[in-house]
Design a protein around this motif. Structure first.
Motif, short mmCIF file in Angstrom:
data_model
loop_
_atom_site.label_atom_id
_atom_site.label_comp_id
_atom_site.label_asym_id
_atom_site.label_seq_id
_atom_site.Cartn_x
_atom_site.Cartn_y
_atom_site.Cartn_z
N GLU A 135 0.84 -1.00 -0.04
CA GLU A 135 -0.08 -0.03 0.16
C GLU A 135 0.75 1.09 0.10
O GLU A 135 1.99 1.29 0.41
CB GLU A 135 -0.96 0.09 1.23
CG GLU A 135 -2.00 -1.17 1.34
CD GLU A 135 -2.79 -1.28 2.48
OE1 GLU A 135 -2.49 -0.35 3.16
OE2 GLU A 135 -3.90 -2.06 2.30
N THR A 136 0.29 2.39 -0.36
CA THR A 136 1.18 3.70 -0.39
C THR A 136 0.34 4.94 0.37
O THR A 136 -0.89 4.66 0.75
CB THR A 136 1.19 4.17 -2.01
OG1 THR A 136 -0.15 4.20 -2.71
CG2 THR A 136 1.84 2.69 -2.67
N ARG A 137 1.30 5.94 0.20
CA ARG A 137 0.91 7.30 0.87
C ARG A 137 1.27 8.13 -0.07
O ARG A 137 2.30 7.79 -0.80
CB ARG A 137 1.24 7.38 2.31
CG ARG A 137 2.63 7.58 2.44
CD ARG A 137 2.96 7.73 3.82
NE ARG A 137 4.41 7.83 4.24
CZ ARG A 137 4.98 8.80 4.09
NH1 ARG A 137 4.41 10.01 3.64
NH2 ARG A 137 6.44 9.01 4.53
N THR A 138 0.89 9.45 0.06
CA THR A 138 1.20 10.63 -0.92
C THR A 138 1.97 11.49 0.03
O THR A 138 1.65 11.80 1.28
CB THR A 138 0.17 11.46 -1.41
OG1 THR A 138 -0.83 10.55 -2.09
CG2 THR A 138 0.50 12.44 -2.38
N ARG A 139 3.13 11.83 -0.25
CA ARG A 139 4.28 12.52 0.24
C ARG A 139 4.44 13.92 -0.30
O ARG A 139 4.47 14.06 -1.74
CB ARG A 139 5.49 11.70 0.74
CG ARG A 139 6.68 12.72 1.36
CD ARG A 139 7.76 11.66 1.66
NE ARG A 139 8.47 11.41 0.50
CZ ARG A 139 9.42 10.40 0.50
NH1 ARG A 139 9.73 9.75 1.39
NH2 ARG A 139 10.15 10.16 -0.67
N ASN A 140 4.30 15.07 0.52
CA ASN A 140 4.67 16.48 -0.23
C ASN A 140 3.60 16.89 -0.96
O ASN A 140 3.58 18.04 -1.55
CB ASN A 140 5.83 16.40 -1.07
CG ASN A 140 7.38 15.92 -0.28
OD1 ASN A 140 7.41 16.27 1.03
ND2 ASN A 140 7.95 15.33 -0.77
N ALA A 141 2.34 16.54 -0.74
CA ALA A 141 1.06 17.00 -1.48
C ALA A 141 0.88 18.41 -1.18
O ALA A 141 0.43 19.02 -1.88
CB ALA A 141 -0.16 16.11 -1.19
N ASP A 142 1.31 18.86 0.09
CA ASP A 142 0.89 19.96 0.62
C ASP A 142 2.11 21.06 0.72
O ASP A 142 2.24 22.15 1.43
CB ASP A 142 0.38 20.10 1.94
CG ASP A 142 -0.97 19.26 1.88
OD1 ASP A 142 -1.89 19.58 0.77
OD2 ASP A 142 -1.47 18.45 2.91
#
Length: 260
Positions: A135-142
């Protein structure tokens, strides 16, 4: 070469063992001896195997060396030695394409990260990770000043080490001078998928031209092999520029590859 236990172990560093694979083999010898001689202590085991008793003691008390732990995780995930024509081999190679063309592997912890682009959505990248079982997550989106990245949430360091064992570099990729050998070991349909992903990350279109330009900062040997890969999976025209720094894919070839 698909990731093997030996290649994976050699992505680790060790102060005692110049070759971490030898550490894996010694650990396995200790476990085998202990299974055959359950009453043997660290001294007897060490003498029998010509290993320091202090090193043996930890291994007899469930201390697992990092390379062994990584190999165990990779085995459980199905990442080691998948058959070249298997779904896992295809999934690993396609994830490798995403990393080589649009991502990186951390020098510090080996975690792979991939950045979405104009043609590559975050959802597609997440799917590529999920195909290998993570599974994954999003990094630096903000964080506007940094690129948005898709990263694994679990076992990312072992996955990254497996990709390195397949031929991916850590850190900057500009010195990568050859396509990973594994690209040539899988069925042509998988090579085509690798090429499609790479071009979708790196391809540029111009308003006044119908061609696709693949521009990468790599040694000429890498450009040559990328051109050979495209020639292998396409019937339509692909050319290399006079300076050897990029590849031009004709409109017909782009349609054939599915990147028009």
């Amino acid at each position: 070469m698909e990731p093997t236990a030996k290649a994976l172990s050699r992505t680790y560093s060790d102060r005692v063992y110049p070759d971490p694979w030898e550490k894996v083999l010694d650990y396995r010898r200790v476990q085998e001896y202990a299974a055959e001689h359950p009453n043997a202590g660290r001294v007897r085991t060490g003498r029998a195997l010509d290993l320091p008793a202090g090193r043996v003691r930890g291994w007899l008390k469930d201390v697992v060396p990092d390379p062994v732990r990584g190999i165990n995780v990779a085995i459980d995930r199905g990442w080691l030695d998948p058959p070249p024509d298997s779904e896992m081999a295809a999934a690993l190679l396609e994830l490798l394409a995403h990393v080589l063309a649009g991502g990186s592997i951390s020098v510090r912890n080996y975690v792979p990260a991939v950045t979405p682009g104009e043609r590559i959505s975050a959802e597609e990248i997440r799917d590529a990770f999920e195909r290998v079982g993570v599974e994954t997550r999003t990094r630096n989106a903000d964080t506007p000043e940094r690129a948005t990245e898709i990263v694994p949430t679990r076992d990312g360091t072992v996955l990254g080490r497996c990709l390195v064992a397949m031929g991916a570099p850590t850190g900057v990729k500009t010195s990568l001078d050859h396509l990973p050998a594994v690209v040539w070991e899988v069925p042509q349909s998988v090579r085509r998928s690798f090429a499609r992903i790479y071009v979708r990350h790196r391809g540029l279109n111009y308003a006044d031209k119908s061609t696709t330009r693949v521009q990468v900062e790599r040694p000429s040997s890498f450009i040559t092999e990328l051109r050979e890969l495209l020639d292998d999976v396409l019937d339509e025209r692909v050319t290399t520029g006079d300076t050897g720094t990029g590849i031009t894919i004709s409109a017909a070839a782009a349609r054939e590859l599915g990147v028009e």
